[in-house]
Design a protein around this motif. Structure first.
Motif, short mmCIF file in Angstrom:
data_model
loop_
_atom_site.label_atom_id
_atom_site.label_comp_id
_atom_site.label_asym_id
_atom_site.label_seq_id
_atom_site.Cartn_x
_atom_site.Cartn_y
_atom_site.Cartn_z
N CYS A 26 25.69 8.77 -7.13
CA CYS A 26 25.99 9.44 -8.40
C CYS A 26 25.19 8.82 -9.55
CB CYS A 26 27.48 9.36 -8.71
SG CYS A 26 28.53 10.44 -7.71
N LEU A 27 25.05 7.51 -9.54
CA LEU A 27 24.25 6.86 -10.58
C LEU A 27 22.80 7.33 -10.50
CD1 LEU A 27 25.71 3.24 -10.38
CD2 LEU A 27 25.95 4.83 -12.30
N ALA A 28 22.27 7.45 -9.28
CA ALA A 28 20.88 7.88 -9.11
C ALA A 28 20.69 9.35 -9.47
CB ALA A 28 20.44 7.65 -7.66
N GLU A 29 21.71 10.18 -9.18
CA GLU A 29 21.62 11.62 -9.43
C GLU A 29 22.05 12.03 -10.83
OE1 GLU A 29 24.29 13.09 -6.45
OE2 GLU A 29 22.94 12.59 -4.80
N GLY A 30 22.77 11.13 -11.51
CA GLY A 30 23.31 11.47 -12.81
C GLY A 30 24.56 12.34 -12.72
N THR A 31 25.26 12.25 -11.57
CA THR A 31 26.50 13.02 -11.40
C THR A 31 27.71 12.12 -11.64
OG1 THR A 31 26.40 12.62 -9.00
CG2 THR A 31 25.45 14.68 -9.80
N ASP A 49 36.68 11.40 -1.87
CA ASP A 49 36.67 12.81 -1.48
C ASP A 49 37.19 13.74 -2.57
OD1 ASP A 49 35.50 12.14 0.89
OD2 ASP A 49 37.23 12.62 2.14
N SER A 50 37.81 13.21 -3.61
CA SER A 50 38.20 14.04 -4.76
C SER A 50 37.04 14.24 -5.72
CB SER A 50 39.37 13.40 -5.51
OG SER A 50 40.52 13.36 -4.69
N SER A 51 35.97 13.49 -5.52
CA SER A 51 34.76 13.62 -6.33
C SER A 51 33.91 14.76 -5.77
CB SER A 51 33.95 12.33 -6.30
OG SER A 51 34.72 11.24 -6.79
N PRO A 52 33.15 15.44 -6.62
CA PRO A 52 32.36 16.58 -6.14
C PRO A 52 31.39 16.26 -5.00
CG PRO A 52 32.38 16.53 -8.54
CD PRO A 52 33.04 15.27 -8.06
N SER A 57 32.44 9.38 2.05
CA SER A 57 32.51 10.06 3.35
C SER A 57 31.12 10.30 3.91
CB SER A 57 33.26 11.38 3.23
OG SER A 57 34.63 11.16 3.04
N ALA A 58 30.18 10.66 3.06
CA ALA A 58 28.80 10.88 3.51
C ALA A 58 28.21 9.57 4.05
CB ALA A 58 27.95 11.42 2.37
N HIS A 59 28.55 8.45 3.42
CA HIS A 59 28.06 7.15 3.90
C HIS A 59 28.61 6.88 5.30
CE1 HIS A 59 26.73 2.98 3.77
NE2 HIS A 59 27.96 2.62 4.13
#
Length: 87
Positions: A26-31, A49-52, A57-59
């Motif tokens: 998220c820090l890298a993407e700006g999300t 998992d409540s985050s967009p 989970s992807a990790h």
């Protein structure tokens, strides 16, 4: 909480968070994220998992590291993705 064999696979000392300021992706993407999780195998910080983006989970899906803990102040619970249980 129940016993989990994956706890025995964790390093003796918990890893330091790789990005203590938030979710690495998220820090890298700006999300944005809702809550943070810390991988107890490598120290990756990902969003819940409540985050967009669901980076914690992807990790797990990518790396197979089974146990994460909450990276929120005052919380110390751990989750095993393989057993789908609090540990």
């Amino acid at each position: 909480m129940t016993a989990c064999d994956h706890l025995t696979e964790l390093p003796a000392e918990p890893p330091a968070p790789q990005t203590p300021d938030g979710c690495a992706e998220c820090l890298a993407e700006g999300t944005r994220w809702v809550h943070l999780r810390l991988c107890l195998t490598c120290g990756h910080v990902g969003c819940c998992d409540s985050s967009p983006q669901r980076h914690a989970s992807a990790h797990f899906a990518k790396e197979g590291h089974p146990v994460m803990r909450s990276f929120e102040p005052g919380e110390d619970w751990r989750w095993c993705f393989v057993d789908e249980t609090l540990v």
